[in-house]
Scaffold this active site. Structure first.
Site, short mmCIF file in Angstrom:
data_model
loop_
_atom_site.label_atom_id
_atom_site.label_comp_id
_atom_site.label_asym_id
_atom_site.label_seq_id
_atom_site.Cartn_x
_atom_site.Cartn_y
_atom_site.Cartn_z
N LYS A 91 -1.48 3.99 11.30
CA LYS A 91 -2.40 2.86 11.19
C LYS A 91 -2.16 2.12 9.87
CE LYS A 91 -6.53 1.68 9.47
NZ LYS A 91 -6.16 0.30 9.34
N CYS A 145 -1.25 0.83 -7.58
CA CYS A 145 -2.07 1.93 -8.11
C CYS A 145 -1.43 2.48 -9.38
CB CYS A 145 -2.29 3.01 -7.07
SG CYS A 145 -0.78 3.71 -6.46
N GLU A 159 -3.69 9.52 -1.85
CA GLU A 159 -3.27 8.77 -3.04
C GLU A 159 -4.28 7.66 -3.21
OE1 GLU A 159 -1.40 9.17 -5.44
OE2 GLU A 159 -0.36 10.86 -4.51
N GLU A 197 -11.03 0.71 -11.46
CA GLU A 197 -9.79 0.07 -11.04
C GLU A 197 -10.10 -1.35 -10.53
OE1 GLU A 197 -7.68 1.53 -7.50
OE2 GLU A 197 -5.87 1.47 -8.73
C1 UN1 Z 1 5.49 1.99 -7.69
O1 UN1 Z 1 4.83 1.72 -8.68
O2 UN1 Z 1 6.71 1.89 -7.66
O3 UN1 Z 1 -0.15 2.07 -3.97
C2 UN1 Z 1 4.90 2.51 -6.43
C3 UN1 Z 1 0.58 2.09 -4.95
C4 UN1 Z 1 1.48 3.27 -5.13
C5 UN1 Z 1 2.91 2.91 -5.10
C6 UN1 Z 1 3.41 2.47 -6.42
N1 UN1 Z 1 1.21 4.25 -4.10
O4 UN1 Z 1 0.56 1.18 -5.75
#
Ligand code: UN1
Length: 476
Positions: free
Chosen positions: A170, A279, A245, A378
Protein backbone atom coordinates in the site's frame (compact mmCIF):
# COMPACT_ATOMS: atom_id res chain seq x y z
CA UNK A 1 -6.75 4.80 -15.30
CA UNK A 2 -4.16 2.91 -13.25
CA UNK A 3 -5.63 -0.07 -11.45
CA UNK A 4 -4.73 -2.13 -8.44
CA UNK A 5 -3.16 -5.54 -8.87
CA UNK A 6 -4.90 -8.33 -6.98
CA UNK A 7 -4.17 -12.00 -7.61
CA UNK A 8 -2.51 -11.10 -10.89
CA UNK A 9 -5.50 -9.12 -12.23
CA UNK A 10 -5.55 -5.37 -12.73
CA UNK A 11 -8.73 -4.38 -10.89
CA UNK A 12 -10.66 -1.14 -10.53
CA UNK A 13 -11.21 -0.10 -6.93
CA UNK A 14 -14.26 1.50 -5.38
CA UNK A 15 -13.33 4.92 -6.78
CA UNK A 16 -10.37 6.83 -8.21
CA UNK A 17 -8.12 9.71 -7.19
CA UNK A 18 -6.22 12.27 -9.25
CA UNK A 19 -2.48 12.38 -8.71
CA UNK A 20 -1.64 16.11 -8.65
CA UNK A 21 1.73 17.72 -9.42
CA UNK A 22 2.75 19.94 -6.45
CA UNK A 23 4.84 22.15 -8.79
CA UNK A 24 1.74 22.87 -10.88
CA UNK A 25 -1.61 21.96 -9.39
CA UNK A 26 -3.23 22.23 -12.85
CA UNK A 27 -1.18 19.25 -13.96
CA UNK A 28 -2.85 15.90 -13.28
CA UNK A 29 -0.19 13.19 -13.35
CA UNK A 30 -2.79 10.44 -13.70
CA UNK A 31 -5.91 8.76 -12.35
CA UNK A 32 -5.38 5.98 -9.83
CA UNK A 33 -7.78 3.41 -8.42
CA UNK A 34 -8.57 3.39 -4.72
CA UNK A 35 -9.07 -0.04 -3.20
CA UNK A 36 -11.92 -0.94 -0.86
CA UNK A 37 -11.47 -2.94 2.34
CA UNK A 38 -12.74 -5.99 0.42
CA UNK A 39 -10.10 -5.41 -2.26
CA UNK A 40 -7.44 -5.35 0.46
CA UNK A 41 -8.82 -8.60 1.91
CA UNK A 42 -8.76 -10.18 -1.54
CA UNK A 43 -5.14 -9.05 -1.98
CA UNK A 44 -4.18 -10.59 1.38
CA UNK A 45 -5.94 -13.84 0.43
CA UNK A 46 -4.11 -13.88 -2.92
CA UNK A 47 -0.74 -13.32 -1.22
CA UNK A 48 -1.53 -16.09 1.25
CA UNK A 49 -2.44 -18.50 -1.56
CA UNK A 50 0.74 -17.63 -3.48
CA UNK A 51 3.04 -18.06 -0.48
CA UNK A 52 3.65 -21.84 -0.52
CA UNK A 53 4.72 -21.73 -4.17
CA UNK A 54 6.84 -18.60 -3.99
CA UNK A 55 8.56 -19.41 -0.71
CA UNK A 56 9.73 -22.69 -2.24
CA UNK A 57 10.60 -21.21 -5.61
CA UNK A 58 14.16 -21.51 -6.80
CA UNK A 59 16.54 -18.73 -5.91
CA UNK A 60 17.56 -18.38 -9.55
CA UNK A 61 13.96 -17.50 -10.48
CA UNK A 62 13.85 -14.82 -7.77
CA UNK A 63 17.29 -13.58 -8.78
CA UNK A 64 16.23 -13.28 -12.43
CA UNK A 65 13.03 -11.34 -11.67
CA UNK A 66 14.73 -8.87 -9.32
CA UNK A 67 17.65 -8.38 -11.72
CA UNK A 68 15.32 -7.80 -14.66
CA UNK A 69 13.42 -5.26 -12.55
CA UNK A 70 16.65 -3.46 -11.67
CA UNK A 71 17.66 -3.34 -15.34
CA UNK A 72 14.31 -1.92 -16.49
CA UNK A 73 14.21 0.73 -13.75
CA UNK A 74 17.73 1.80 -14.69
CA UNK A 75 16.96 1.85 -18.42
CA UNK A 76 13.91 4.05 -17.72
CA UNK A 77 15.55 6.27 -15.09
CA UNK A 78 14.82 9.55 -16.86
CA UNK A 79 11.18 8.73 -17.51
CA UNK A 80 10.57 7.31 -14.02
CA UNK A 81 12.56 10.14 -12.43
CA UNK A 82 10.36 12.63 -14.27
CA UNK A 83 7.23 10.86 -13.01
CA UNK A 84 8.68 10.96 -9.48
CA UNK A 85 9.55 14.67 -9.66
CA UNK A 86 6.09 15.39 -11.08
CA UNK A 87 4.14 13.54 -8.42
CA UNK A 88 6.28 14.31 -5.36
CA UNK A 89 8.02 17.58 -6.16
CA UNK A 90 11.68 16.80 -5.52
CA UNK A 91 13.93 18.18 -8.23
CA UNK A 92 14.54 16.16 -11.39
CA UNK A 93 18.20 15.37 -10.52
CA UNK A 94 17.13 14.27 -7.02
CA UNK A 95 14.31 12.19 -8.53
CA UNK A 96 16.57 10.53 -11.11
CA UNK A 97 19.09 9.84 -8.32
CA UNK A 98 16.36 8.18 -6.27
CA UNK A 99 15.29 6.10 -9.27
CA UNK A 100 18.87 4.89 -9.78
CA UNK A 101 18.97 4.05 -6.07
CA UNK A 102 15.81 1.92 -6.50
CA UNK A 103 17.47 0.02 -9.36
CA UNK A 104 20.60 -0.53 -7.23
CA UNK A 105 18.46 -1.88 -4.39
CA UNK A 106 16.75 -4.42 -6.67
CA UNK A 107 20.16 -5.40 -8.03
CA UNK A 108 21.56 -5.80 -4.51
CA UNK A 109 18.70 -8.02 -3.35
CA UNK A 110 18.87 -10.03 -6.58
CA UNK A 111 22.38 -10.91 -5.38
CA UNK A 112 21.19 -11.57 -1.84
CA UNK A 113 18.90 -14.35 -3.09
CA UNK A 114 22.09 -16.27 -3.88
CA UNK A 115 23.80 -15.48 -0.59
CA UNK A 116 21.30 -16.30 2.17
CA UNK A 117 23.16 -18.71 4.41
CA UNK A 118 22.50 -20.69 7.55
CA UNK A 119 24.71 -22.42 10.09
CA UNK A 120 25.51 -26.01 10.92
CA UNK A 121 26.71 -26.62 14.47
CA UNK A 122 27.23 -29.74 16.55
CA UNK A 123 24.65 -30.47 19.23
CA UNK A 124 25.72 -30.61 22.86
CA UNK A 125 24.46 -34.20 22.69
CA UNK A 126 26.51 -36.84 20.84
CA UNK A 127 25.55 -37.89 17.30
CA UNK A 128 23.17 -35.04 16.73
CA UNK A 129 23.56 -32.26 14.21
CA UNK A 130 21.94 -28.85 14.44
CA UNK A 131 21.07 -26.74 11.41
CA UNK A 132 20.02 -23.14 11.67
CA UNK A 133 18.23 -21.87 8.58
CA UNK A 134 16.24 -18.80 7.62
CA UNK A 135 12.81 -19.15 6.06
CA UNK A 136 10.35 -16.70 4.58
CA UNK A 137 7.91 -15.19 7.09
CA UNK A 138 4.69 -15.27 5.03
CA UNK A 139 2.51 -12.45 3.76
CA UNK A 140 4.30 -9.14 4.29
CA UNK A 141 2.28 -5.93 4.39
CA UNK A 142 4.25 -2.96 3.03
CA UNK A 143 3.10 0.58 3.85
CA UNK A 144 5.22 3.36 2.35
CA UNK A 145 5.32 7.18 2.69
CA UNK A 146 5.15 9.84 0.00
CA UNK A 147 8.63 11.33 0.36
CA UNK A 148 10.62 8.56 -1.37
CA UNK A 149 8.05 7.23 -3.85
CA UNK A 150 10.36 4.72 -5.53
CA UNK A 151 13.33 4.05 -3.19
CA UNK A 152 11.34 3.11 -0.08
CA UNK A 153 8.98 0.74 -1.94
CA UNK A 154 12.13 -0.77 -3.51
CA UNK A 155 13.90 -1.29 -0.21
CA UNK A 156 10.89 -3.07 1.25
CA UNK A 157 9.59 -5.01 -1.79
CA UNK A 158 13.00 -6.24 -2.98
CA UNK A 159 14.04 -8.01 0.26
CA UNK A 160 10.50 -9.26 0.91
CA UNK A 161 10.47 -11.03 -2.46
CA UNK A 162 14.14 -12.02 -2.42
CA UNK A 163 13.68 -14.06 0.75
CA UNK A 164 10.51 -15.76 -0.50
CA UNK A 165 7.70 -13.73 1.06
CA UNK A 166 4.56 -12.63 -0.73
CA UNK A 167 3.48 -9.01 -0.55
CA UNK A 168 0.51 -6.70 -0.14
CA UNK A 169 1.78 -3.22 -0.96
CA UNK A 170 0.00 0.00 0.00
CA UNK A 171 1.80 3.13 -1.20
CA UNK A 172 1.04 6.61 0.13
CA UNK A 173 -2.04 8.09 -1.51
CA UNK A 174 -0.11 11.16 -2.70
CA UNK A 175 2.35 9.18 -4.84
CA UNK A 176 0.71 6.17 -6.52
CA UNK A 177 2.58 6.76 -9.82
CA UNK A 178 6.00 5.30 -9.02
CA UNK A 179 4.39 2.55 -6.95
CA UNK A 180 2.23 1.48 -9.88
CA UNK A 181 5.23 1.67 -12.24
CA UNK A 182 7.45 -0.65 -10.20
CA UNK A 183 4.66 -3.17 -9.67
CA UNK A 184 4.05 -3.17 -13.42
CA UNK A 185 7.77 -3.76 -14.02
CA UNK A 186 7.99 -6.59 -11.46
CA UNK A 187 4.97 -8.34 -12.89
CA UNK A 188 6.28 -8.15 -16.45
CA UNK A 189 9.63 -9.41 -15.15
CA UNK A 190 7.83 -12.68 -14.40
CA UNK A 191 6.40 -12.66 -10.86
CA UNK A 192 3.77 -15.39 -10.49
CA UNK A 193 0.18 -14.28 -9.81
CA UNK A 194 -0.57 -13.21 -6.25
CA UNK A 195 3.07 -12.90 -5.16
CA UNK A 196 2.90 -9.09 -5.25
CA UNK A 197 -0.41 -7.28 -4.83
CA UNK A 198 -0.87 -3.53 -5.15
CA UNK A 199 -3.66 -1.89 -3.17
CA UNK A 200 -3.57 1.87 -3.61
CA UNK A 201 -5.97 3.78 -1.42
CA UNK A 202 -6.63 5.28 1.96
CA UNK A 203 -4.75 4.29 5.08
CA UNK A 204 -8.01 4.23 7.02
CA UNK A 205 -9.45 1.67 4.58
CA UNK A 206 -6.62 -0.34 3.01
CA UNK A 207 -4.06 0.08 5.77
CA UNK A 208 -6.69 -0.72 8.37
CA UNK A 209 -7.69 -3.94 6.57
CA UNK A 210 -4.02 -4.97 6.57
CA UNK A 211 -3.66 -4.22 10.29
CA UNK A 212 -6.77 -6.23 11.14
CA UNK A 213 -5.88 -9.32 9.11
CA UNK A 214 -4.59 -12.40 10.97
CA UNK A 215 -3.11 -13.51 7.63
CA UNK A 216 -0.54 -10.70 7.42
CA UNK A 217 2.52 -12.19 9.11
CA UNK A 218 4.67 -9.06 9.09
CA UNK A 219 4.21 -5.35 8.43
CA UNK A 220 6.94 -2.92 7.48
CA UNK A 221 5.96 0.72 7.79
CA UNK A 222 7.64 4.03 7.09
CA UNK A 223 5.67 7.14 7.97
CA UNK A 224 4.39 9.22 10.85
CA UNK A 225 4.83 8.41 14.51
CA UNK A 226 1.07 8.42 15.09
CA UNK A 227 0.37 5.82 12.42
CA UNK A 228 3.43 3.84 13.49
CA UNK A 229 1.97 3.45 16.96
CA UNK A 230 -1.28 2.12 15.46
CA UNK A 231 0.69 -0.38 13.36
CA UNK A 232 2.50 -1.49 16.52
CA UNK A 233 -0.65 -1.91 18.62
CA UNK A 234 -2.50 -3.87 15.93
CA UNK A 235 0.55 -6.04 15.24
CA UNK A 236 0.97 -6.99 18.90
CA UNK A 237 -2.69 -8.02 18.87
CA UNK A 238 -1.99 -10.48 16.03
CA UNK A 239 1.44 -11.53 17.29
CA UNK A 240 2.92 -10.39 13.99
CA UNK A 241 6.39 -9.07 13.24
CA UNK A 242 6.57 -5.36 12.61
CA UNK A 243 9.16 -2.84 11.65
CA UNK A 244 8.66 0.93 11.96
CA UNK A 245 10.59 3.88 10.53
CA UNK A 246 9.07 7.07 11.83
CA UNK A 247 10.17 10.58 12.50
CA UNK A 248 13.47 12.29 13.10
CA UNK A 249 14.69 15.53 14.61
CA UNK A 250 18.22 14.98 13.56
CA UNK A 251 20.97 17.18 14.98
CA UNK A 252 23.90 18.50 12.99
CA UNK A 253 26.67 19.79 15.25
CA UNK A 254 29.12 22.41 13.97
CA UNK A 255 32.26 22.85 16.08
CA UNK A 256 34.64 25.82 16.15
CA UNK A 257 37.29 23.77 14.32
CA UNK A 258 34.97 22.79 11.44
CA UNK A 259 35.85 23.47 7.82
CA UNK A 260 33.27 26.19 7.21
CA UNK A 261 32.59 25.21 3.59
CA UNK A 262 32.07 21.55 4.51
CA UNK A 263 29.78 22.54 7.39
CA UNK A 264 27.65 24.89 5.29
CA UNK A 265 27.32 22.45 2.39
CA UNK A 266 26.33 19.60 4.70
CA UNK A 267 23.87 21.75 6.68
CA UNK A 268 22.22 23.15 3.54
CA UNK A 269 21.90 19.68 2.05
CA UNK A 270 20.63 18.12 5.30
CA UNK A 271 18.12 20.84 5.99
CA UNK A 272 16.77 21.93 2.65
CA UNK A 273 17.38 19.45 -0.15
CA UNK A 274 14.38 17.32 -1.05
CA UNK A 275 12.53 20.35 0.41
CA UNK A 276 13.49 19.17 3.91
CA UNK A 277 11.03 16.30 3.48
CA UNK A 278 13.28 13.50 4.68
CA UNK A 279 13.14 11.69 7.99
CA UNK A 280 16.94 11.96 7.87
CA UNK A 281 16.84 15.76 7.36
CA UNK A 282 18.64 17.89 9.89
CA UNK A 283 16.44 20.57 11.38
CA UNK A 284 18.60 21.32 14.43
CA UNK A 285 21.96 22.94 13.75
CA UNK A 286 23.87 22.98 17.02
CA UNK A 287 26.72 25.43 16.66
CA UNK A 288 29.51 26.34 19.10
CA UNK A 289 29.92 30.03 19.82
CA UNK A 290 33.36 30.55 18.23
CA UNK A 291 32.05 29.75 14.73
CA UNK A 292 28.38 30.61 15.25
CA UNK A 293 28.21 34.02 13.58
CA UNK A 294 30.47 33.07 10.66
CA UNK A 295 28.46 29.88 10.12
CA UNK A 296 25.09 31.65 10.19
CA UNK A 297 26.36 34.32 7.80
CA UNK A 298 27.77 31.76 5.35
CA UNK A 299 24.66 29.56 5.50
CA UNK A 300 22.43 32.58 4.92
CA UNK A 301 24.53 33.52 1.88
CA UNK A 302 24.16 29.96 0.60
CA UNK A 303 20.37 30.05 1.09
CA UNK A 304 20.18 33.21 -1.02
CA UNK A 305 21.61 31.23 -3.95
CA UNK A 306 19.14 28.34 -3.72
CA UNK A 307 16.40 28.51 -6.34
CA UNK A 308 12.92 27.40 -5.25
CA UNK A 309 10.90 26.52 -8.34
CA UNK A 310 9.20 23.85 -10.44
CA UNK A 311 10.79 20.46 -9.77
CA UNK A 312 11.17 19.80 -13.49
CA UNK A 313 12.85 23.11 -14.32
CA UNK A 314 16.61 23.06 -14.90
CA UNK A 315 18.37 25.07 -12.21
CA UNK A 316 15.85 24.41 -9.43
CA UNK A 317 17.55 23.49 -6.14
CA UNK A 318 14.44 23.14 -3.99
CA UNK A 319 11.13 21.88 -5.35
CA UNK A 320 7.73 22.63 -3.87
CA UNK A 321 6.29 21.27 -0.64
CA UNK A 322 4.31 18.11 -1.41
CA UNK A 323 0.76 19.38 -0.83
CA UNK A 324 -1.44 21.95 0.86
CA UNK A 325 -1.65 20.02 4.13
CA UNK A 326 2.14 19.76 4.50
CA UNK A 327 2.54 23.41 3.51
CA UNK A 328 0.12 24.43 6.27
CA UNK A 329 2.09 22.35 8.77
CA UNK A 330 5.32 24.08 7.68
CA UNK A 331 3.89 27.61 7.86
CA UNK A 332 2.19 26.83 11.19
CA UNK A 333 5.59 25.83 12.59
CA UNK A 334 7.13 29.02 11.21
CA UNK A 335 4.53 30.99 13.20
CA UNK A 336 5.17 28.79 16.25
CA UNK A 337 8.91 29.50 15.96
CA UNK A 338 8.33 33.25 15.81
CA UNK A 339 5.94 33.03 18.76
CA UNK A 340 8.48 31.07 20.79
CA UNK A 341 11.04 33.84 20.34
CA UNK A 342 13.37 32.32 17.76
CA UNK A 343 14.76 34.87 15.32
CA UNK A 344 13.74 34.47 11.69
CA UNK A 345 17.11 34.84 9.96
CA UNK A 346 16.05 33.85 6.43
CA UNK A 347 12.91 32.99 4.47
CA UNK A 348 9.60 32.21 6.10
CA UNK A 349 7.41 33.25 3.16
CA UNK A 350 5.51 31.53 0.41
CA UNK A 351 6.74 32.38 -3.08
CA UNK A 352 4.87 32.63 -6.39
CA UNK A 353 6.20 30.97 -9.52
CA UNK A 354 4.86 30.66 -13.10
CA UNK A 355 2.69 27.70 -12.19
CA UNK A 356 0.43 27.38 -9.15
CA UNK A 357 2.35 25.22 -6.66
CA UNK A 358 3.25 24.90 -2.99
CA UNK A 359 6.41 27.02 -2.96
CA UNK A 360 8.02 27.93 0.35
CA UNK A 361 11.33 29.72 0.90
CA UNK A 362 14.04 27.83 2.75
CA UNK A 363 13.57 29.10 6.28
CA UNK A 364 16.25 29.54 8.92
CA UNK A 365 15.70 30.42 12.56
CA UNK A 366 18.55 31.46 14.85
CA UNK A 367 18.67 31.99 18.64
CA UNK A 368 16.51 28.90 19.04
CA UNK A 369 16.60 26.80 22.18
CA UNK A 370 16.29 23.04 22.30
CA UNK A 371 13.16 23.37 24.43
CA UNK A 372 11.17 25.11 21.69
CA UNK A 373 8.58 23.11 19.78
CA UNK A 374 10.45 23.88 16.52
CA UNK A 375 13.42 22.05 18.04
CA UNK A 376 11.48 19.10 19.46
CA UNK A 377 8.80 18.26 16.89
CA UNK A 378 9.37 17.02 13.37
CA UNK A 379 8.29 19.72 10.89
CA UNK A 380 9.10 17.77 7.69
CA UNK A 381 9.70 20.89 5.63
CA UNK A 382 12.49 23.31 4.68
CA UNK A 383 12.54 24.86 8.14
CA UNK A 384 15.74 24.70 10.21
CA UNK A 385 16.84 26.20 13.54
CA UNK A 386 20.27 27.12 14.83
CA UNK A 387 20.94 26.50 18.52
CA UNK A 388 24.00 28.26 19.93
CA UNK A 389 26.11 26.29 22.43
CA UNK A 390 29.27 26.86 24.46
CA UNK A 391 31.34 23.82 23.58
CA UNK A 392 31.40 20.23 22.33
CA UNK A 393 30.04 18.77 25.57
CA UNK A 394 26.99 20.98 25.50
CA UNK A 395 26.54 20.28 21.76
CA UNK A 396 26.54 16.52 22.34
CA UNK A 397 24.11 16.79 25.26
CA UNK A 398 21.69 18.85 23.16
CA UNK A 399 22.12 16.62 20.12
CA UNK A 400 20.98 13.66 22.22
CA UNK A 401 18.23 15.55 24.05
CA UNK A 402 15.41 14.59 21.70
CA UNK A 403 12.71 11.93 21.58
CA UNK A 404 14.12 10.77 18.24
CA UNK A 405 17.32 8.94 17.23
CA UNK A 406 17.56 8.32 13.51
CA UNK A 407 20.57 10.20 12.16
CA UNK A 408 23.11 12.54 13.72
CA UNK A 409 25.89 14.60 12.18
CA UNK A 410 28.97 16.60 13.13
CA UNK A 411 31.26 18.99 11.27
CA UNK A 412 34.71 18.99 12.85
CA UNK A 413 38.38 18.56 11.93
CA UNK A 414 39.12 17.08 15.34
CA UNK A 415 39.66 13.33 15.34
CA UNK A 416 39.02 13.33 19.07
CA UNK A 417 35.60 14.94 18.78
CA UNK A 418 34.62 12.98 15.68
CA UNK A 419 35.51 9.72 17.41
CA UNK A 420 33.74 10.67 20.62
CA UNK A 421 30.64 11.75 18.69
CA UNK A 422 30.50 8.52 16.70
CA UNK A 423 30.53 6.57 19.96
CA UNK A 424 28.15 8.75 21.93
CA UNK A 425 25.53 10.02 19.47
CA UNK A 426 22.25 8.32 20.40
CA UNK A 427 21.24 7.59 16.83
CA UNK A 428 21.17 4.69 14.41
CA UNK A 429 23.33 6.55 11.89
CA UNK A 430 26.18 9.02 12.45
CA UNK A 431 27.68 11.26 9.79
CA UNK A 432 31.06 12.99 10.14
CA UNK A 433 31.49 16.00 7.84
CA UNK A 434 28.57 14.70 5.78
CA UNK A 435 24.87 15.55 5.61
CA UNK A 436 22.59 13.62 7.98
CA UNK A 437 20.53 12.55 4.94
CA UNK A 438 21.50 10.67 1.81
CA UNK A 439 22.46 7.11 2.67
CA UNK A 440 24.03 4.19 0.83
CA UNK A 441 21.76 1.41 -0.39
CA UNK A 442 23.80 -1.60 0.77
CA UNK A 443 24.26 -0.94 4.50
CA UNK A 444 21.83 -0.90 7.45
CA UNK A 445 19.37 1.95 7.74
CA UNK A 446 17.40 2.76 10.86
CA UNK A 447 17.36 4.50 14.19
CA UNK A 448 16.76 4.38 17.92
CA UNK A 449 14.38 5.83 20.49
CA UNK A 450 11.19 7.24 18.95
CA UNK A 451 12.46 6.99 15.37
CA UNK A 452 12.45 3.29 14.71
CA UNK A 453 11.32 -0.09 15.93
CA UNK A 454 12.49 -3.53 14.92
CA UNK A 455 15.41 -4.75 12.84
CA UNK A 456 17.31 -2.51 10.44
CA UNK A 457 16.30 -2.09 6.82
CA UNK A 458 18.59 -2.43 3.80
CA UNK A 459 21.77 -4.32 3.17
CA UNK A 460 22.10 -7.89 4.36
CA UNK A 461 20.68 -6.89 7.75
CA UNK A 462 17.28 -6.73 6.06
CA UNK A 463 17.03 -10.52 6.36
CA UNK A 464 16.48 -10.17 10.11
CA UNK A 465 13.03 -8.81 9.40
CA UNK A 466 12.12 -10.63 6.20
CA UNK A 467 13.07 -14.12 7.39
CA UNK A 468 12.40 -16.23 10.45
CA UNK A 469 14.95 -18.57 11.99
CA UNK A 470 14.47 -22.34 12.18
CA UNK A 471 16.64 -24.66 14.30
CA UNK A 472 16.54 -28.29 13.11
CA UNK A 473 18.06 -31.27 15.03
CA UNK A 474 18.94 -34.56 13.34
CA UNK A 475 20.06 -37.80 14.90
CA UNK A 476 22.94 -39.13 12.85
C1 UN1 B 1 18.07 9.21 2.80
O1 UN1 B 1 18.22 10.18 3.53
O2 UN1 B 1 18.87 8.92 1.91
O3 UN1 B 1 11.68 8.65 4.92
C2 UN1 B 1 16.94 8.26 2.93
C3 UN1 B 1 12.86 8.98 4.89
C4 UN1 B 1 13.90 7.92 5.06
C5 UN1 B 1 14.76 7.77 3.89
C6 UN1 B 1 15.90 8.71 3.89
N1 UN1 B 1 13.25 6.66 5.36
O4 UN1 B 1 13.16 10.14 4.73
Amino acid sequence: MHRNLIAGEWTAGEDTIENINPSNTNDVVGEYARASADDAKAAIAAAKAAFPGWSRSGILERHAILKKTADEILARKDELGTLLAREEGKTLPEAIGETIRAAQIFEFFAGETLRLAGEVIPSVRPNIGVEITREAVGVVGIITPWNFPIAIPAWKIAPALAYGNTVVFKPAELVPGCAWAIVDILVRAGLPKGVLNLVMGKGSVVGQAMLESPDVAAITFTGSTGTGKRVAAASIEHNRKFQLEMGGKNPFVVLDDADLTVAVEAAANSGFFSTGQRCTASSRLIVTEGIHDRFVAALTEKLKTLVVDDALKAGTHIGPVVDAGQLKQDTDYIEIGKGEGAKLAFGGDLVKRDNPGFYLQPTLFTEATNAMRISREEIFGPVVSVIRVKDYDEALAIANDTPFGLSSGIATTSLKHATHFKRNAEAGMVMVNLPTAGVDFHVPFGGRKGSSYGPREQGKYANEFYTTVKTAYTLA
